[in-house]
Scaffold this motif. Structure first.
Motif, short mmCIF file in Angstrom:
data_model
loop_
_atom_site.label_atom_id
_atom_site.label_comp_id
_atom_site.label_asym_id
_atom_site.label_seq_id
_atom_site.Cartn_x
_atom_site.Cartn_y
_atom_site.Cartn_z
N UNK A 196 0.86 -1.19 0.00
CA UNK A 196 0.00 0.00 0.00
C UNK A 196 0.89 1.24 0.00
N UNK A 197 0.66 2.12 -0.95
CA UNK A 197 1.53 3.29 -1.12
C UNK A 197 1.34 4.32 -0.01
N UNK A 198 2.42 5.02 0.29
CA UNK A 198 2.38 6.18 1.17
C UNK A 198 2.78 7.41 0.37
N UNK A 199 2.30 8.58 0.78
CA UNK A 199 2.54 9.80 0.01
C UNK A 199 3.08 10.90 0.92
N UNK A 200 4.11 11.60 0.43
CA UNK A 200 4.68 12.76 1.12
C UNK A 200 4.47 13.98 0.25
N UNK A 201 3.91 15.03 0.85
CA UNK A 201 3.68 16.26 0.10
C UNK A 201 4.39 17.42 0.80
N UNK A 202 5.41 17.97 0.12
CA UNK A 202 6.10 19.16 0.61
C UNK A 202 5.45 20.40 0.03
N UNK A 203 5.27 21.41 0.88
CA UNK A 203 4.68 22.68 0.45
C UNK A 203 5.53 23.81 1.00
N UNK A 212 3.12 24.00 -3.77
CA UNK A 212 3.25 22.54 -3.64
C UNK A 212 4.35 22.03 -4.56
N UNK A 213 5.25 21.23 -4.02
CA UNK A 213 6.28 20.57 -4.82
C UNK A 213 5.72 19.27 -5.39
N UNK A 214 6.39 18.66 -6.37
CA UNK A 214 5.93 17.37 -6.88
C UNK A 214 5.78 16.35 -5.74
N UNK A 215 4.75 15.56 -5.81
CA UNK A 215 4.47 14.62 -4.73
C UNK A 215 5.43 13.42 -4.76
N UNK A 216 5.75 12.92 -3.57
CA UNK A 216 6.61 11.75 -3.44
C UNK A 216 5.77 10.54 -3.04
N UNK A 217 6.11 9.38 -3.61
CA UNK A 217 5.39 8.15 -3.31
C UNK A 217 6.37 7.06 -2.91
N UNK A 218 6.03 6.32 -1.85
CA UNK A 218 6.86 5.21 -1.39
C UNK A 218 5.98 3.99 -1.16
N UNK A 219 6.48 2.83 -1.59
CA UNK A 219 5.71 1.60 -1.41
C UNK A 219 6.68 0.43 -1.34
N UNK A 220 6.31 -0.60 -0.61
CA UNK A 220 7.16 -1.78 -0.51
C UNK A 220 6.35 -3.01 -0.17
N UNK A 221 6.91 -4.17 -0.46
CA UNK A 221 6.26 -5.45 -0.15
C UNK A 221 7.30 -6.37 0.46
N UNK A 222 7.39 -6.33 1.80
CA UNK A 222 8.39 -7.11 2.55
C UNK A 222 9.77 -6.88 1.95
#
Length: 278
Positions: A196-203, A212-222
């Motif tokens: 399940x993805x997580x999102x970081x938004x810098x402003x 707003x800066x471009x959004x960052x996305x992080x996801x992993x599976x074990x």
């Protein structure tokens, strides 16, 4: 007879579907006897914790309230699910009580230099997934800057589906040595399950404006797969003046359990007022 069995089977499915329990998103879990703020402007205050109850008042963005009790009843609107809360609040010399839906409350709020900053969710929309050529439901969030009860500025951004709303945070960071920037806000949401993805938004905040800066996305599976994104700011190791660097790294294991990695980066130039891709 076959038709009768089919009808009975469909009725059973409908009954079980109707009984499916709705769970609240973790970001809308607010503590009792703690102060909170209204995010959605003109949030309705009801006599009872349900959407059909009589409306007894409405509250503006940034109104401070006190959480008295979290009700068990959960309401789902789009991809947002939240409990109802019994609250108390003050208007002038009068203190009142009522019920509000938790999805209308701020996920986080901060105050700096005389301004209030609020982070919350606004709605659910359909976005076109170009890879799979289908619509996907996405929650939209925003950050508001408010002075008193006057909205100064607001920026919006996507925060994924309801699965990505288990955890949330809202912090104020330095200006990261970006010219003319007063400070940086960071809003984040993430899920609990693998994949399940997580999102970081810098402003960035400058001259009463939110950028707003471009959004960052992080996801992993074990340990099978991960995808990470980050910014390198001027004050970070490896940073460069008047710019911020986007870095992505990805790893996936093949059928032989061998890691395959790839990475990418790009630089955004900052001129003191706006940014552009180099």
């Amino acid at each position: 007879m076959k038709s009768l069995f089919t009808i009975v089977f469909l009725l059973i499915i409908q009954i079980f579907s109707a009984q499916e329990e709705v769970y609240a998103n973790g970001i809308f879990n607010f503590e009792e006897n703690k102060a909170q703020k209204i995010f959605t402007d003109w949030t309705r205050v009801r006599q009872e914790p349900n959407i059909n109850s009589t409306i007894q008042d409405s509250l503006q963005t940034n109104q401070q309230i006190l959480i008295l009790k979290k009700e068990e009843k959960v309401l789902q609107l789009g991809e947002r699910s939240a409990n109802w809360y019994k609250i108390s609040y003050q208007k002038g010399d009068k203190t009142s009580e009522g019920y509000v839906w938790g999805g209308n409350l701020a996920i986080g709020y901060r105050n700096k230099n005389g301004y209030d900053f609020l982070f919350g969710l606004t709605k659910t929309v359909d976005r076109k997934d170009k890879q799979f050529n289908q619509n996907v439901r996405q929650n939209v969030a925003s950050i508001k800057v408010v002075e008193g009860n006057k909205l100064i500025d607001e920026v919006s951004f996507d925060t994924g589906s309801g699965e990505s709303l288990n955890f949330g945070s809202f912090t104020i960071e330095s200006n990261h040595k970006l010219k003319n920037v007063e400070f940086t806000l960071k809003a984040a949401v993430s899920g609990e399950a693998c994949g399940v993805a997580g999102y970081d938004q810098y402003v960035l905040f400058k001259d009463k404006k939110l950028i707003a800066l471009p959004q960052l996305m992080n996801v992993g599976d074990a340990d099978v797969y991960y995808h990470t994104e980050e910014f390198i700011f001027p004050n970070d190791k490896g940073g460069i003046p008047n710019a911020f660097i986007f870095k992505m790294e990805e790893m996936e294991k093949d059928e032989n359990d061998k890691e395959k990695k790839k990475s990418a980066s790009k630089t955004y130039l900052w001129n003191g007022n706006s940014y552009q891709l180099k």
